[in-house]
Motif scaffolding. Structure first.
Motif, PDB file in Angstrom:
ATOM      1  N   GLY A  27       0.799  -1.296   0.015  1.00  0.00           N
ATOM      2  CA  GLY A  27      -0.141  -0.014   0.211  1.00  0.00           C
ATOM      3  C   GLY A  27       0.978   1.188  -0.036  1.00  0.00           C
ATOM      4  O   GLY A  27       2.044   1.363   0.522  1.00  0.00           O
ATOM      5  N   SER A  28       0.254   2.489  -0.519  1.00  0.00           N
ATOM      6  CA  SER A  28       0.970   3.475  -0.575  1.00  0.00           C
ATOM      7  C   SER A  28       1.035   4.406   0.874  1.00  0.00           C
ATOM      8  O   SER A  28       1.698   5.324   0.792  1.00  0.00           O
ATOM      9  CB  SER A  28       0.736   4.431  -1.835  1.00  0.00           C
ATOM     10  OG  SER A  28      -0.696   4.609  -1.796  1.00  0.00           O
ATOM     11  N   GLU A  29      -0.033   4.061   1.393  1.00  0.00           N
ATOM     12  CA  GLU A  29      -0.177   4.911   2.586  1.00  0.00           C
ATOM     13  C   GLU A  29      -0.190   4.123   4.236  1.00  0.00           C
ATOM     14  O   GLU A  29      -0.271   2.752   3.827  1.00  0.00           O
ATOM     15  CB  GLU A  29      -1.573   5.406   2.537  1.00  0.00           C
ATOM     16  CG  GLU A  29      -2.866   4.847   2.775  1.00  0.00           C
ATOM     17  CD  GLU A  29      -3.264   4.072   1.537  1.00  0.00           C
ATOM     18  OE1 GLU A  29      -4.124   3.140   1.865  1.00  0.00           O
ATOM     19  OE2 GLU A  29      -2.784   4.360   0.437  1.00  0.00           O
ATOM     20  N   GLU A  30      -0.204   4.830   5.013  1.00  0.00           N
ATOM     21  CA  GLU A  30      -0.129   3.821   6.311  1.00  0.00           C
ATOM     22  C   GLU A  30      -1.686   3.637   6.736  1.00  0.00           C
ATOM     23  O   GLU A  30      -2.553   4.239   6.386  1.00  0.00           O
ATOM     24  CB  GLU A  30       0.334   4.974   7.509  1.00  0.00           C
ATOM     25  CG  GLU A  30       0.750   4.342   8.789  1.00  0.00           C
ATOM     26  CD  GLU A  30       1.241   5.301   9.732  1.00  0.00           C
ATOM     27  OE1 GLU A  30       0.834   5.379  10.923  1.00  0.00           O
ATOM     28  OE2 GLU A  30       2.378   5.769   9.469  1.00  0.00           O
ATOM     29  N   ILE A  31      -1.644   2.242   7.233  1.00  0.00           N
ATOM     30  CA  ILE A  31      -3.052   1.764   7.515  1.00  0.00           C
ATOM     31  C   ILE A  31      -3.257   1.036   8.703  1.00  0.00           C
ATOM     32  O   ILE A  31      -2.092   0.864   9.499  1.00  0.00           O
ATOM     33  CB  ILE A  31      -3.599   0.795   6.151  1.00  0.00           C
ATOM     34  CG1 ILE A  31      -2.709  -0.381   6.186  1.00  0.00           C
ATOM     35  CG2 ILE A  31      -3.536   1.370   4.951  1.00  0.00           C
ATOM     36  CD1 ILE A  31      -3.024  -1.504   5.422  1.00  0.00           C
TER      37      ILE A  31
END
Length: 56
Positions: A27-31
């Motif tokens: 993923g490209s963002e923090e989750i």
């Protein structure tokens, strides 16, 4: 209940663990743990247990 290691990636304890790691790393963002569980198709308690072991 124990599951067998995935055939394609025997490094992981389960297929769910491999899917969780891919959801986090690809993923490209923090989750959050909850989002990672949903994206990988595993139950939240399973995702939390994997995180607690330090895998993700």
């Amino acid at each position: 209940m124990r599951t067998q290691a995935p055939v394609l990636a025997p490094v992981f304890r389960s297929e769910g663990q491999a899917r969780l790691l891919s959801a986090v790393l690809l993923g490209s963002e923090e989750i959050s743990i909850a989002d990672a569980a949903v994206r990988s198709g595993v139950a939240y308690p399973t995702a939390y247990a994997v995180k607690s072991r330090g895998v993700v």
